[in-house]
Design an enzyme around this catalytic site. Structure first.
Site, PDB file in Angstrom:
ATOM      1  N   LEU A  15       5.203   3.135  -3.648  1.00 54.43           N
ATOM      2  CA  LEU A  15       5.547   4.514  -3.266  1.00 54.43           C
ATOM      3  C   LEU A  15       6.752   4.576  -2.344  1.00 54.43           C
ATOM      4  CD1 LEU A  15       2.127   6.276  -2.655  1.00 54.43           C
ATOM      5  CD2 LEU A  15       3.806   6.733  -4.440  1.00 54.43           C
ATOM      6  N   ALA A  16       6.822   3.675  -1.358  1.00 57.70           N
ATOM      7  CA  ALA A  16       7.927   3.736  -0.399  1.00 57.70           C
ATOM      8  C   ALA A  16       9.247   3.388  -1.077  1.00 57.70           C
ATOM      9  CB  ALA A  16       7.658   2.796   0.776  1.00 57.70           C
ATOM     10  N   PHE A 141     -11.016  12.973   7.018  1.00 58.67           N
ATOM     11  CA  PHE A 141     -10.830  11.523   7.135  1.00 58.67           C
ATOM     12  C   PHE A 141     -11.066  11.167   8.599  1.00 58.67           C
ATOM     13  CE2 PHE A 141      -8.454   8.647   3.974  1.00 58.67           C
ATOM     14  CZ  PHE A 141      -9.143   9.134   2.886  1.00 58.67           C
ATOM     15  N   GLN A 255      -5.460  -4.050  10.588  1.00 62.80           N
ATOM     16  CA  GLN A 255      -6.617  -3.148  10.483  1.00 62.80           C
ATOM     17  C   GLN A 255      -7.693  -3.671   9.530  1.00 62.80           C
ATOM     18  OE1 GLN A 255      -6.511   0.869   8.275  1.00 62.80           O
ATOM     19  NE2 GLN A 255      -6.620   1.453  10.416  1.00 62.80           N
ATOM     20  N   HIS A 257     -11.003  -2.325   7.483  1.00 57.81           N
ATOM     21  CA  HIS A 257     -11.579  -1.064   6.997  1.00 57.81           C
ATOM     22  C   HIS A 257     -13.098  -1.183   6.978  1.00 57.81           C
ATOM     23  CE1 HIS A 257     -12.495   2.348   4.461  1.00 57.81           C
ATOM     24  NE2 HIS A 257     -11.219   2.690   4.398  1.00 57.81           N
ATOM     25  N   LEU A 267     -12.287  -1.913  -1.995  1.00 56.82           N
ATOM     26  CA  LEU A 267     -12.513  -0.811  -1.058  1.00 56.82           C
ATOM     27  C   LEU A 267     -13.260   0.340  -1.721  1.00 56.82           C
ATOM     28  CD1 LEU A 267     -11.458   0.297   1.826  1.00 56.82           C
ATOM     29  CD2 LEU A 267      -9.986   1.701   0.411  1.00 56.82           C
ATOM     30  N   GLU A 270     -12.405   5.947   2.341  1.00 51.30           N
ATOM     31  CA  GLU A 270     -12.865   6.662   3.533  1.00 51.30           C
ATOM     32  C   GLU A 270     -13.298   8.086   3.175  1.00 51.30           C
ATOM     33  OE1 GLU A 270     -11.039   5.489   7.031  1.00 51.30           O
ATOM     34  OE2 GLU A 270     -10.723   7.504   7.792  1.00 51.30           O
ATOM     35  N   ARG A 301     -10.817   3.922  12.342  1.00 47.28           N
ATOM     36  CA  ARG A 301     -11.318   2.737  11.638  1.00 47.28           C
ATOM     37  C   ARG A 301     -11.583   1.555  12.550  1.00 47.28           C
ATOM     38  NH1 ARG A 301      -7.470   3.016   6.307  1.00 47.28           N
ATOM     39  NH2 ARG A 301      -8.534   4.852   5.475  1.00 47.28           N
ATOM     40  N   HIS A 369      -7.641  -4.802   5.737  1.00 42.53           N
ATOM     41  CA  HIS A 369      -7.183  -3.705   4.885  1.00 42.53           C
ATOM     42  C   HIS A 369      -5.708  -3.349   5.030  1.00 42.53           C
ATOM     43  CE1 HIS A 369      -7.467  -0.074   2.529  1.00 42.53           C
ATOM     44  NE2 HIS A 369      -7.098   0.683   3.538  1.00 42.53           N
ATOM     45  N   ARG A 405      -3.757   2.552  12.399  1.00 45.79           N
ATOM     46  CA  ARG A 405      -3.267   3.694  11.630  1.00 45.79           C
ATOM     47  C   ARG A 405      -4.461   4.504  11.139  1.00 45.79           C
ATOM     48  NH1 ARG A 405      -4.450   4.551   5.919  1.00 45.79           N
ATOM     49  NH2 ARG A 405      -4.536   2.519   4.925  1.00 45.79           N
ATOM     50  N   SER A 410      -1.125   6.404   5.830  1.00 44.20           N
ATOM     51  CA  SER A 410      -0.237   5.369   5.295  1.00 44.20           C
ATOM     52  C   SER A 410       0.409   5.814   3.996  1.00 44.20           C
ATOM     53  CB  SER A 410      -1.058   4.107   5.087  1.00 44.20           C
ATOM     54  OG  SER A 410      -0.385   3.277   4.220  1.00 44.20           O
TER      55      SER A 410
HETATM   56  C1  FAD Z   1      -7.596  -0.322  -1.732  1.00 43.39           C
HETATM   57  C2  FAD Z   1      -6.682   0.484  -0.865  1.00 43.39           C
HETATM   58  C3  FAD Z   1      -6.837   1.862  -0.760  1.00 43.39           C
HETATM   59  C4  FAD Z   1      -5.998   2.614   0.041  1.00 43.39           C
HETATM   60  N1  FAD Z   1      -6.197   3.959   0.156  1.00 43.39           N
HETATM   61  C5  FAD Z   1      -5.390   4.677   0.964  1.00 43.39           C
HETATM   62  C6  FAD Z   1      -5.576   6.081   1.121  1.00 43.39           C
HETATM   63  O1  FAD Z   1      -6.450   6.680   0.510  1.00 43.39           O
HETATM   64  N2  FAD Z   1      -4.752   6.751   1.949  1.00 43.39           N
HETATM   65  C7  FAD Z   1      -3.758   6.121   2.640  1.00 43.39           C
HETATM   66  O2  FAD Z   1      -3.058   6.770   3.397  1.00 43.39           O
HETATM   67  N3  FAD Z   1      -3.541   4.795   2.483  1.00 43.39           N
HETATM   68  C8  FAD Z   1      -4.324   4.065   1.667  1.00 43.39           C
HETATM   69  N4  FAD Z   1      -4.113   2.727   1.535  1.00 43.39           N
HETATM   70  C9  FAD Z   1      -2.901   2.135   2.106  1.00 43.39           C
HETATM   71  C10 FAD Z   1      -1.712   2.487   1.196  1.00 43.39           C
HETATM   72  O3  FAD Z   1      -2.132   2.530  -0.131  1.00 43.39           O
HETATM   73  C11 FAD Z   1      -0.589   1.461   1.305  1.00 43.39           C
HETATM   74  O4  FAD Z   1      -0.274   1.261   2.659  1.00 43.39           O
HETATM   75  C12 FAD Z   1       0.656   1.960   0.602  1.00 43.39           C
HETATM   76  O5  FAD Z   1       0.357   2.345  -0.719  1.00 43.39           O
HETATM   77  C13 FAD Z   1       1.739   0.881   0.594  1.00 43.39           C
HETATM   78  O6  FAD Z   1       2.805   1.343  -0.200  1.00 43.39           O
HETATM   79  P1  FAD Z   1       4.167   0.556  -0.213  1.00 43.39           P
HETATM   80  O7  FAD Z   1       5.089   1.301  -1.116  1.00 43.39           O
HETATM   81  O8  FAD Z   1       4.613   0.292   1.167  1.00 43.39           O
HETATM   82  O9  FAD Z   1       3.819  -0.870  -0.870  1.00 43.39           O
HETATM   83  P2  FAD Z   1       3.131  -1.252  -2.275  1.00 43.39           P
HETATM   84  O10 FAD Z   1       2.578  -0.098  -3.016  1.00 43.39           O
HETATM   85  O11 FAD Z   1       2.220  -2.390  -1.968  1.00 43.39           O
HETATM   86  O12 FAD Z   1       4.360  -1.775  -3.118  1.00 43.39           O
HETATM   87  C14 FAD Z   1       4.985  -3.005  -2.835  1.00 43.39           C
HETATM   88  C15 FAD Z   1       6.004  -3.285  -3.927  1.00 43.39           C
HETATM   89  O13 FAD Z   1       6.761  -4.436  -3.571  1.00 43.39           O
HETATM   90  C16 FAD Z   1       6.825  -5.327  -4.673  1.00 43.39           C
HETATM   91  N5  FAD Z   1       7.033  -6.662  -4.095  1.00 43.39           N
HETATM   92  C17 FAD Z   1       6.257  -7.321  -3.200  1.00 43.39           C
HETATM   93  N6  FAD Z   1       6.844  -8.497  -2.874  1.00 43.39           N
HETATM   94  C18 FAD Z   1       8.012  -8.553  -3.557  1.00 43.39           C
HETATM   95  C19 FAD Z   1       9.060  -9.505  -3.642  1.00 43.39           C
HETATM   96  N7  FAD Z   1       9.039 -10.630  -2.915  1.00 43.39           N
HETATM   97  N8  FAD Z   1      10.090  -9.252  -4.473  1.00 43.39           N
HETATM   98  C20 FAD Z   1      10.142  -8.114  -5.203  1.00 43.39           C
HETATM   99  N9  FAD Z   1       9.179  -7.165  -5.150  1.00 43.39           N
HETATM  100  C21 FAD Z   1       8.138  -7.391  -4.339  1.00 43.39           C
HETATM  101  C22 FAD Z   1       5.534  -5.108  -5.401  1.00 43.39           C
HETATM  102  O14 FAD Z   1       5.642  -5.541  -6.738  1.00 43.39           O
HETATM  103  C23 FAD Z   1       5.409  -3.587  -5.289  1.00 43.39           C
HETATM  104  O15 FAD Z   1       6.204  -2.954  -6.263  1.00 43.39           O
HETATM  105  C24 FAD Z   1      -4.965   1.971   0.754  1.00 43.39           C
HETATM  106  C25 FAD Z   1      -4.792   0.589   0.654  1.00 43.39           C
HETATM  107  C26 FAD Z   1      -5.670  -0.156  -0.117  1.00 43.39           C
HETATM  108  C27 FAD Z   1      -5.513  -1.640  -0.096  1.00 43.39           C
END
Ligand code: FAD
Length: 639
Positions: A15-16, A141, A255, A257, A267, A270, A301, A369, A405, A410
């Site tokens: 997402l980020a 939450f 953190q 969970h 998981l 929440e 949490r 988590h 957090r 997140s």
């Molecule tokens: C089971 C679960 C449920 C959750 N539910 C919630 C919720 O309900 N609400 C909430 O606020 N938060 C929730 N979270 C936390 C939240 O989902 C995450 O913090 C957030 O989605 C992280 O997004 P991101 O874009 O930072 O990373 P990610 O979505 O993890 O994306 C990382 C990206 O980097 C790529 N990548 C990694 N390493 C490399 C590399 N070396 N080279 C190239 N690409 C690489 C991966 O392929 C991926 O595309 C949850 C987390 C978990 C584990």
């Protein structure tokens, strides 16, 4: 070696990464996103529960505002966050949530009329207003004063990621999946891109970019029991740390969970507790109100996880072949609620645990988590130490989370930071030119090529990377978990150092050319051990308890000495990080005080009056409860 040029290289397409990519592409820049897996399989897709934004549409969110959201976030962080960033976040979140709706996210909506909701297992009726009918709904939450977690049933992460991935296609963002960044290219001052390994052929490529973003998610896989996907190995943090110039922020802030399931560690959201689920012990007794009369299951949490372990330690855990656990009870929510608003929970329980949550209790225990720590960036998302390097999402320490957090903050951070930092990156790129020095590219390639050669030929030895990884995960569980103390942490650091030294001698057990999963792990393990050492050593040095960092030998939150953020650097040839410290926040819109849950003593700080001067505001929004002001936190305290 193939060389590919772009304006912005996003390492990570969760997402980020995708949100920053869309922002830069909308501003007219060429963008490439790298991902280990197809972007829609990024870990963000696993997020079930929802994302926080103060919309105030739901009846139980009435009166909500960014100010209330800001206060919840700061208290949740146990005053470890950067309040300027928390303020940007809380103010921007409602705008971004509406924008996501406009882009196609199918948020659950308010339905006017009387509804039965649950709190602490007890039903109550509430009337959703007619003039809010059809607006974005919210659920409860942990750690929030109002219901503000926006959701799409319990597949929020997936539906938002699908929407963003479609936007990437629309704006011509190139996605290069099955590629893994192995090193940053830099000339000591500027980041120039990355050396990347193709996971299909094993070949190295150079991606040269004016700006590079690390958005690789968390580093949960340094722990054995984690809800994180196997790709959450901290790849982005590792390549930043490897430069020796870019520090990690607050790596000890990890953190757990409360409701990881037993034995799979998958998981359950929440949202279960938010929607009225309760925690029960071996006697099926609801114990949380005894510990937290005010918030019960909906304390933050870190607090709920600690209380659960305390209760298990008192002998009230449920024995199982997989260790002790407690129960989560959502039976009273009924068939319709569980199979619609908690549909994924239903599927997880029935498919993986053989438990029917409509009629049976769910076995749960606190499980690793979320990574609050990560690549330290300023409020614009620019990494410390290298110009042109940015980070956003869970991989970053932007630092709106401090030491804990809040649930739902997140997922919201990924798109809010993605939007905000994306604009800063676009601004940075305007008119920015850079000299891609060939010596910098050659150095970065040579470093990785040499490591691959040593591993492939077992030139330095034949340590098994999987064995080292497993041992590291066990050390982290045993020594750097929910409750920590100096003796155990020191023992953990010693063990991790020994593992790190052994990891210099990793050799393939089955030497082959090109791509093998073993090669990926072999390349990753030394870096994972560095992250583990930053976490364990940071925890050892931080002699206080704050948020999710609990020291049994230092139970107070010590604002006098520790109202600061740990910065961990790694110098070439060292086996321990070098720690420095910076002030937690430029100012305190909300002065350090009592969170209102969790208990515990506070050693007050004496902060100077200028610390409370907030640009655009005249006075703090809330008086300090226990901890008034005077002395500034130490900066650059070297351990
Ligand atoms: C089971 C679960 C449920 C959750 N539910 C919630 C919720 O309900 N609400 C909430 O606020 N938060 C929730 N979270 C936390 C939240 O989902 C995450 O913090 C957030 O989605 C992280 O997004 P991101 O874009 O930072 O990373 P990610 O979505 O993890 O994306 C990382 C990206 O980097 C790529 N990548 C990694 N390493 C490399 C590399 N070396 N080279 C190239 N690409 C690489 C991966 O392929 C991926 O595309 C949850 C987390 C978990 C584990």
């Amino acid at each position: 070696m193939q060389t590919i040029y772009t304006d912005l290289l996003c390492i990570g397409a969760g997402l980020a990464g995708e949100r920053v990519a869309v922002e830069a592409a909308m501003a007219g820049f060429n963008v490439i996103c790298l991902s280990i897996v197809p972007p829609r399989r990024s870990h963000s897709s696993a997020a079930q529960g929802g994302m926080q934004a103060a919309l105030g549409n739901a009846v139980m969110g009435k009166g909500d505002s960014p100010d209330v959201h800001f206060a919840d976030t700061v208290k949740g962080s146990d005053w470890g966050c950067d309040q300027e960033v928390a303020r940007i976040f809380a103010d921007t979140a409602p705008i971004v949530m509406r924008e996501m709706a406009h882009w196609g996210v199918p948020w659950n909506r308010v339905v006017a009329g009387t509804h039965t909701y649950y709190k602490g297992g007890k039903p109550f009726e509430a009337e959703e207003a007619a003039d809010k009918h059809g607006l974005i709904h919210a659920r409860a939450f942990g750690g929030t004063a109002k219901w503000r977690t926006c959701y799409t049933a319990d597949g929020t992460g997936r539906s938002v990621l699908n929407t963003l991935d479609t936007k990437c296609l629309q704006y011509g963002v190139e996605i290069h999946d099955r590629t893994q960044a192995e090193a940053l290219i830099h000339d000591g001052e500027r980041c120039l891109g990355a050396i990347v390994r193709c996971l299909k052929t094993g070949e190295l490529r150079a991606y040269l970019a004016k700006a590079t973003l690390i958005a690789t998610g968390g580093y949960g896989r340094i722990y054995r029991a984690t809800t994180n996907a196997i790709i959450c190995d901290g790849g982005g943090q590792i390549i930043a740390l490897d430069t020796g110039l870019v520090p990690m922020g607050n790596m000890e802030a990890v953190q757990f969970h409360p409701t990881g399931t037993v034995p799979t560690d998958i998981l359950v959201t929440e949202g279960c507790r938010g929607d009225g689920g309760t925690l029960l012990d071996v006697n099926e007794y609801r114990f949380m109100p005894d510990y937290e009369p005010e918030k019960a299951e909906l304390a933050s949490r870190d607090v709920v996880s600690r209380r659960m372990i305390e209760h298990i330690r008192k002998g009230f855990g449920v024995q199982s072949p997989y260790g002790e656990h407690l129960w989560l009870d959502i039976r009273h929510l009924g068939v319709k609620h569980i199979t619609t608003k908690l549909r994924e929970v239903y599927d997880i329980c029935t498919n993986f645990l053989g438990v029917d949550p409509i009629h049976q209790l769910i076995p749960v225990r606190p499980t690793h988590h979320y990574s609050m720590g990560g690549v330290r960036v300023d409020k614009t998302g620019a990494a410390y130490g290298l110009k042109g390097l940015f980070s956003a999402g869970e991989s970053a320490c932007w630092d709106m989370h401090g030491f804990n957090r809040l649930g739902g903050n997140s997922l919201a951070e990924t798109v809010v930071a993605g939007s905000y930092i994306g604009k800063q990156v676009a601004q940075f790129l305007k008119g920015y030119e850079v000299d891609f020095k060939s010596s910098a590219i050659r150095d970065a390639e040579a470093k990785i090529a040499e490591r691959i050669k040593n591993i492939t030929t077992s030139a330095k030895g034949r340590e098994n990377c999987f064995q080292l990884r497993n041992e590291m995960q066990d050390v982290m569980m045993e020594h750097v978990g929910i409750f920590r103390n100096g003796k155990d942490l020191q023992a953990g650091v010693d063990k991790l150092q020994a593992l790190y030294e052994r990891s210099m001698n990793i050799g393939l057990q089955a030497p082959t050319k090109g791509f093998t999963p073993e090669m990926s792990m072999a390349l990753r393990v030394p870096g994972m051990l560095k992250l583990a050492l930053c976490t364990a050593y940071g925890a050892l040095q931080r002699t206080e308890s704050r948020g999710a960092h609990t020291r049994e030998d230092y139970p107070e939150r010590n604002d006098r000495d520790w109202l600061n953020r740990t910065l961990a650097y790694w110098k070439d040839g060292d086996t321990l990080p070098t720690l420095k410290y910076e002030e937690a926040s430029p100012y305190y819109e909300l002065p350090p005080g009592d969170r209102g849950y969790g208990g515990g003593k506070i050693i007050p700080a004496e902060l100077p009056a200028e610390k409370f001067v907030v640009p655009g505001k005249s006075a703090p929004t809330e008086a300090p409860s226990e901890a008034p002001a005077a002395k500034p936190a130490k900066s650059e305290k070297k351990k």
